[in-house]
Scaffold this active site. Structure first.
Site, short mmCIF file in Angstrom:
data_model
loop_
_atom_site.label_atom_id
_atom_site.label_comp_id
_atom_site.label_asym_id
_atom_site.label_seq_id
_atom_site.Cartn_x
_atom_site.Cartn_y
_atom_site.Cartn_z
N CYS A 105 0.86 -1.20 0.00
CA CYS A 105 0.00 0.00 0.00
C CYS A 105 0.89 1.24 0.00
O CYS A 105 0.63 2.22 -0.71
CB CYS A 105 -0.90 0.04 1.23
N CYS A 112 -34.17 -6.97 13.45
CA CYS A 112 -33.19 -6.07 14.07
C CYS A 112 -33.92 -5.03 14.92
O CYS A 112 -33.54 -4.75 16.06
CB CYS A 112 -32.36 -5.33 13.02
N CYS A 130 -35.17 -5.62 18.64
CA CYS A 130 -34.20 -5.45 19.72
C CYS A 130 -33.62 -4.04 19.74
O CYS A 130 -33.66 -3.36 20.76
CB CYS A 130 -33.07 -6.48 19.58
N HIS A 131 -33.09 -3.59 18.60
CA HIS A 131 -32.27 -2.36 18.62
C HIS A 131 -33.06 -1.07 18.47
O HIS A 131 -32.52 0.00 18.67
CB HIS A 131 -31.19 -2.45 17.54
N CYS A 156 -25.69 -11.61 15.23
CA CYS A 156 -27.05 -11.27 15.69
C CYS A 156 -28.09 -12.13 15.00
O CYS A 156 -29.07 -12.55 15.62
CB CYS A 156 -27.33 -9.79 15.47
N CYS A 182 2.34 3.26 -3.14
CA CYS A 182 1.56 4.25 -3.90
C CYS A 182 0.95 5.33 -3.02
O CYS A 182 0.64 6.42 -3.52
CB CYS A 182 0.46 3.57 -4.67
N HIS A 183 0.68 5.03 -1.75
CA HIS A 183 0.05 6.01 -0.87
C HIS A 183 1.08 6.49 0.14
O HIS A 183 1.66 5.68 0.87
CB HIS A 183 -1.14 5.38 -0.13
N ARG A 205 -20.62 -9.05 12.85
CA ARG A 205 -21.56 -8.74 13.93
C ARG A 205 -23.00 -8.98 13.47
O ARG A 205 -23.81 -9.57 14.20
CB ARG A 205 -21.35 -7.28 14.36
C1 HEC Z 1 -32.55 -10.77 20.13
C2 HEC Z 1 -32.17 -9.37 20.03
C3 HEC Z 1 -31.30 -8.95 18.86
C4 HEC Z 1 -31.64 -8.91 17.53
C5 HEC Z 1 -32.94 -9.36 16.89
C6 HEC Z 1 -30.52 -8.33 16.85
N1 HEC Z 1 -29.53 -8.01 17.74
FE1 HEC Z 1 -27.87 -6.94 17.34
N2 HEC Z 1 -27.28 -7.14 19.27
C7 HEC Z 1 -27.98 -7.78 20.26
C8 HEC Z 1 -27.23 -7.74 21.50
C9 HEC Z 1 -27.67 -8.33 22.84
C10 HEC Z 1 -26.04 -7.05 21.22
C11 HEC Z 1 -24.92 -6.70 22.19
C12 HEC Z 1 -25.34 -5.49 23.01
C13 HEC Z 1 -25.61 -4.29 22.14
O1 HEC Z 1 -24.66 -3.62 21.69
O2 HEC Z 1 -26.79 -4.04 21.80
C14 HEC Z 1 -26.11 -6.66 19.81
C15 HEC Z 1 -25.15 -5.92 19.17
C16 HEC Z 1 -25.26 -5.45 17.87
C17 HEC Z 1 -24.32 -4.55 17.25
C18 HEC Z 1 -23.06 -3.98 17.88
C19 HEC Z 1 -23.29 -2.58 18.40
C20 HEC Z 1 -22.05 -1.92 18.91
O3 HEC Z 1 -22.16 -0.79 19.42
O4 HEC Z 1 -20.98 -2.51 18.86
C21 HEC Z 1 -24.77 -4.32 15.98
C22 HEC Z 1 -24.12 -3.45 14.93
C23 HEC Z 1 -25.99 -5.08 15.82
N3 HEC Z 1 -26.28 -5.74 16.99
C24 HEC Z 1 -26.76 -5.10 14.67
C25 HEC Z 1 -27.89 -5.92 14.49
C26 HEC Z 1 -28.59 -6.05 13.23
C27 HEC Z 1 -28.24 -5.34 11.94
C28 HEC Z 1 -29.61 -6.93 13.46
C29 HEC Z 1 -30.59 -7.51 12.45
C30 HEC Z 1 -29.98 -8.35 11.43
C31 HEC Z 1 -29.56 -7.30 14.86
N4 HEC Z 1 -28.49 -6.68 15.45
C32 HEC Z 1 -30.48 -8.11 15.50
C33 HEC Z 1 -29.23 -8.34 20.14
C34 HEC Z 1 -29.95 -8.41 18.97
C1 HEC Z 2 -0.14 0.61 -7.58
C2 HEC Z 2 -0.49 1.69 -6.70
C3 HEC Z 2 -1.44 1.40 -5.54
C4 HEC Z 2 -1.32 0.43 -4.59
C5 HEC Z 2 -0.27 -0.67 -4.47
C6 HEC Z 2 -2.40 0.64 -3.67
N1 HEC Z 2 -3.15 1.71 -4.06
FE1 HEC Z 2 -4.80 2.43 -3.15
N2 HEC Z 2 -5.16 3.66 -4.71
C7 HEC Z 2 -4.25 3.91 -5.74
C8 HEC Z 2 -4.83 4.90 -6.62
C9 HEC Z 2 -4.17 5.45 -7.87
C10 HEC Z 2 -6.09 5.22 -6.09
C11 HEC Z 2 -7.12 6.20 -6.67
C12 HEC Z 2 -6.73 7.57 -6.43
C13 HEC Z 2 -6.86 7.89 -5.00
O1 HEC Z 2 -7.99 8.00 -4.52
O2 HEC Z 2 -5.80 8.04 -4.31
C14 HEC Z 2 -6.25 4.45 -4.88
C15 HEC Z 2 -7.35 4.52 -4.04
C16 HEC Z 2 -7.40 3.96 -2.77
C17 HEC Z 2 -8.46 4.16 -1.81
C18 HEC Z 2 -9.73 4.94 -2.06
C19 HEC Z 2 -9.60 6.36 -1.72
C20 HEC Z 2 -10.93 7.08 -1.94
O3 HEC Z 2 -11.11 8.12 -1.34
O4 HEC Z 2 -11.76 6.62 -2.71
C21 HEC Z 2 -8.13 3.45 -0.69
C22 HEC Z 2 -8.90 3.36 0.62
C23 HEC Z 2 -6.88 2.79 -0.95
N3 HEC Z 2 -6.47 3.13 -2.22
C24 HEC Z 2 -6.24 1.98 -0.07
C25 HEC Z 2 -5.17 1.16 -0.41
C26 HEC Z 2 -4.67 0.10 0.42
C27 HEC Z 2 -5.20 -0.24 1.83
C28 HEC Z 2 -3.66 -0.51 -0.26
C29 HEC Z 2 -2.88 -1.74 0.14
C30 HEC Z 2 -3.69 -2.93 0.48
C31 HEC Z 2 -3.55 0.19 -1.54
N4 HEC Z 2 -4.48 1.19 -1.59
C32 HEC Z 2 -2.65 -0.12 -2.53
C33 HEC Z 2 -3.06 3.30 -5.92
C34 HEC Z 2 -2.59 2.21 -5.20
#
Ligand code: HEC
Ligand code: HEC
Length: 278
Positions: free
Chosen positions: A96, A194, A197-198, A239, A99-100, A235
């Site tokens: 990475c 989702c 619960c949330h 859930c 280039c960056h 995550r």
């Molecule tokens: C039975 C209840 C339940 C349901 C349904 C559920 N979750 Fe959760 N989820 C939890 C619990 C418990 C946690 C851990 C405590 C918290 O951060 O709410 C959690 C945590 C998360 C977190 C982490 C939040 C953080 O701050 O790190 C995300 C994101 C999340 N849930 C998204 C979803 C999504 C999207 C769905 C639907 C696909 C979903 N959950 C359905 C119970 C549920």
């Molecule tokens: C061969 C050169 C090259 C390499 C290696 C490379 N990049 Fe890039 N990357 C670019 C160019 C050129 C762009 C498009 C122009 C820009 O947004 O900087 C880009 C764009 C990005 C973007 C998007 C920026 C935006 O705002 O849209 C991210 C994130 C990124 N590179 C991360 C990485 C990471 C992480 C790696 C290594 C795993 C990596 N690049 C390796 C050349 C490279």
């Protein structure tokens, strides 16, 4: 149903002693930088008055781990990501860093992701893999793998403190609508969406855990439970499994759409990545 019963019992217990909904503080300052942990809810979430960071719902002990980067266990993985950033890989013999100049150039990027590019919804993980494959000639990383989570955390960290502001109109609208539909659809043996619960029950206890709004402004997040960084789709998958539903695949169109919708529900909250949760 076991979880269902416990949920109801826990909800009743809270109802009996509902003096304070939240365990800890809601004022988060990380190394002196003030985070927005509560914001006025956007008009497209009429069932919420405020959007609230998951940090607010954690215990004081867990909250404390996010106040200082030296105490935040995620930073071990940030160090690993810095190594990956400089590591040459793939047929082009590049890293990475070839280039960056500095990962800091991605400041702000996390606040607008996922976003639509050329008609496709693009997540941070998609961008990272596209860089590896198309520019480095390297193998893509697994969507929820350890190097992916670490690199996503390093790039997200550059936006820490900036407000989440994903685009949901125009070409993003159909993806957002799909995500919303998934968010409100009941699934699994427990037949819960989702939102059940949330949205309907945040602040209440479910088993030993306090339900948050399920926001993703802190992702990737270090969980004490599994002692690693967890990505957004991992995550979501967890859930869905908890309600005994067959989860969508990480990186699937469904989870990407859901990610856009959930991100939009956190509009105005600070990017807190990498956060700490239990
Ligand atoms: C039975 C209840 C339940 C349901 C349904 C559920 N979750 Fe959760 N989820 C939890 C619990 C418990 C946690 C851990 C405590 C918290 O951060 O709410 C959690 C945590 C998360 C977190 C982490 C939040 C953080 O701050 O790190 C995300 C994101 C999340 N849930 C998204 C979803 C999504 C999207 C769905 C639907 C696909 C979903 N959950 C359905 C119970 C549920
Ligand atoms: C061969 C050169 C090259 C390499 C290696 C490379 N990049 Fe890039 N990357 C670019 C160019 C050129 C762009 C498009 C122009 C820009 O947004 O900087 C880009 C764009 C990005 C973007 C998007 C920026 C935006 O705002 O849209 C991210 C994130 C990124 N590179 C991360 C990485 C990471 C992480 C790696 C290594 C795993 C990596 N690049 C390796 C050349 C490279």
């Amino acid at each position: 149903m076991r979880i269902g019963n416990m949920f109801l019992a826990a909800t009743a217990a809270v109802a009996l002693s509902a003096t304070s909904l939240l365990a800890g503080s809601d004022r988060l300052s990380i190394d002196g930088q003030e985070m927005t942990t509560r914001a006025k809810a956007p008009d497209y979430t009429p069932n919420l008055d405020q959007v609230i960071s998951g940090w607010v719902f954690r215990s004081e002990e867990t909250q404390a781990l996010e106040l200082d980067d030296f105490d935040n266990p995620s930073f071990v993985f940030i160090d690993q990501a810095n190594d990956l950033w400089n590591k040459v890989d793939g047929s082009e013999g590049k890293s990475c860093a070839s280039c960056h100049d500095d990962v800091a150039e991605f400041k702000g990027l996390r606040t607008v992701l996922p976003r639509v590019v050329d008609g496709k919804l693009q997540t941070l993980e998609d961008i990272i893999n596209s860089e590896r494959v198309n520019r480095m000639g390297a193998e893509p990383w697994g969507y929820t793998s350890a190097p992916m989570a670490a690199m996503a955390a390093l790039i997200s960290l550059q936006s820490r403190g900036m407000p989440v502001q994903v685009k949901i109109d125009g070409d993003a609208a159909p993806f957002w609508e799909r995500g919303k539909e998934i968010y409100y659809t009941r699934v699994g043996q427990l037949d819960l969406a989702c939102a059940n619960c949330h949205e309907d029950n945040y602040g209440k206890m479910i088993r030993a855990d306090r339900l948050s709004q399920g926001q993703i402004n802190g992702f990737p997040t270090y969980r004490l439970k599994n002692a690693k960084l967890n990505t957004v789709h991992a995550r979501f998958k967890g859930c869905m499994k908890n309600v005994r539903a067959k989860p969508y695949k990480p990186g699937s169109d469904e989870f990407k759409a859901l990610e856009l919708y959930v991100a939009s529900r956190g509009a105005g909250l600070s990017v807190e990545s990498p956060s700490v949760r239990n």
